[in-house]
Design a protein around this motif. Structure first.
Motif, PDB file in Angstrom:
ATOM      1  N   SER A 117      20.802  51.866  46.229  1.00 31.03           N
ATOM      2  CA  SER A 117      20.071  53.004  45.317  1.00 31.03           C
ATOM      3  C   SER A 117      18.978  53.406  46.180  1.00 31.03           C
ATOM      4  N   VAL A 137      27.962  51.780  42.795  1.00 36.62           N
ATOM      5  CA  VAL A 137      27.269  51.899  41.819  1.00 36.62           C
ATOM      6  C   VAL A 137      25.797  52.197  41.907  1.00 36.62           C
ATOM      7  N   GLY A 138      25.298  51.569  43.030  1.00 36.37           N
ATOM      8  CA  GLY A 138      23.883  51.757  43.683  1.00 36.37           C
ATOM      9  C   GLY A 138      23.616  53.160  44.038  1.00 36.37           C
ATOM     10  N   LEU A 151      23.560  55.513  40.969  1.00 41.60           N
ATOM     11  CA  LEU A 151      22.304  55.548  40.241  1.00 41.60           C
ATOM     12  C   LEU A 151      21.050  56.405  40.944  1.00 41.60           C
ATOM     13  N   LYS A 184      21.475  60.081  40.126  1.00 45.90           N
ATOM     14  CA  LYS A 184      21.503  60.781  38.966  1.00 45.90           C
ATOM     15  C   LYS A 184      20.705  59.910  37.810  1.00 45.90           C
ATOM     16  N   TYR A 185      20.419  58.585  38.077  1.00 46.39           N
ATOM     17  CA  TYR A 185      19.768  58.179  36.969  1.00 46.39           C
ATOM     18  C   TYR A 185      18.439  57.285  37.266  1.00 46.39           C
ATOM     19  N   LEU A 186      18.227  56.316  37.971  1.00 48.28           N
ATOM     20  CA  LEU A 186      17.040  55.271  37.873  1.00 48.28           C
ATOM     21  C   LEU A 186      15.923  56.149  38.498  1.00 48.28           C
ATOM     22  N   ILE A 198      13.094  51.293  41.601  1.00 54.65           N
ATOM     23  CA  ILE A 198      14.146  50.677  42.615  1.00 54.65           C
ATOM     24  C   ILE A 198      13.394  50.041  43.757  1.00 54.65           C
TER      25      ILE A 198
END
Length: 246
Positions: free
Chosen positions: A17, A213-214, A217, A220-222, A227
């Protein structure tokens, strides 16, 4: 093995991430699990490659990779990573160097990210290619990609924005891991690489899923701050455990 695979999954999720492969922490986790230290760089670099191939492709497709600067840094570091992979090192020295590197890196990740306009870099930005060679050598020596050392420096000098730095670190790790792995295979023989992959197949599957997945993220997200703090905490804990067990 299930607990170790879960630890690898969490590590890959966090590191991917922020554009990293997680090789430093994979190596430390394997050392704490008392895996033969000669297999550690081989397996960690293989896991690195699985994570950052997907991350690099995702960052490239999103158009956030600054190709000119990233290729310059990576091209200078890669031959040094190969030489580092060839360099013999004893178990005690290897673990001490890895543990110290992890603690230093964790501290550097807690430093505030430089603000301001990334198009107006600090006066140190042009000298960044000079640090690529020693970082590449250290990465090859301890069996990691080196992006975890490079990215904090790029942030400190406002080399580019956060996502461009993550993309650069991902490419840096990908190429250094390939060259470092080549050096390790020349030094130890292809048979040991086969043994490492056979031992770590569940770990490779875990990081492959977590890496995708990382990187999603990250794009788009975290929030990057969350992180970075989580990754720094994990890195500091593992590095500290490694040094205390010497």
């Amino acid at each position: 093995m299930a607990a170790l695979a879960l630890a690898f999954f969490v590590t890959a999720l966090l590191y991917a991430s922020v554009g990293f492969g997680g090789g430093s922490t994979y190596t430390a986790l394997l050392a704490l699990a008392e895996v033969d230290y000669r297999l550690l760089p081989l397996l960690s670099l293989a896991c690195n490659l699985v994570v950052v191939v997907g991350s690099s492709v995702r960052f490239g497709r999103a158009g956030v990779t600054p190709w000119r600067g990233a290729i310059l840094l990576t091209g200078l570091a890669a031959p040094a990573a190969f030489i580092g992979g060839l360099t013999p090192i004893g178990e005690a020295g290897f673990l001490a160097l890895l543990g110290g590197s992890l603690v230093f890196t964790a501290l550097s990740m807690l430093l505030p990210v430089a603000g301001g306009d990334p198009t107006r870099p600090t006066r140190f930005t042009r000298s960044m290619p000079l640090v690529a060679v020693p970082l590449g050598y250290l990465a090859g020596l301890v069996g990691i990609g080196g992006g975890i050392f490079l990215a904090p420096l790029l942030h400190l000098v406002r080399w580019n924005d956060a996502r461009a730095i993550a993309a650069t670190a991902s490419l840096f790790i990908l190429v250094n891991s390939l060259f470092g792995l080549a050096g390790q295979v020349v030094k130890n023989g292809p048979g040991r690489l086969g043994a490492a992959v056979e031992l770590g197949l569940p770990l490779l599957v875990a990081v492959a899923v977590a890496g995708q997945v990382g990187s999603l993220l990250a794009l788009k997200y975290l929030p990057q701050r969350w992180i970075r703090w989580g990754t720094a905490a994990l890195t500091a804990w593992v590095g500290g455990r490694l040094l205390l067990n010497l």
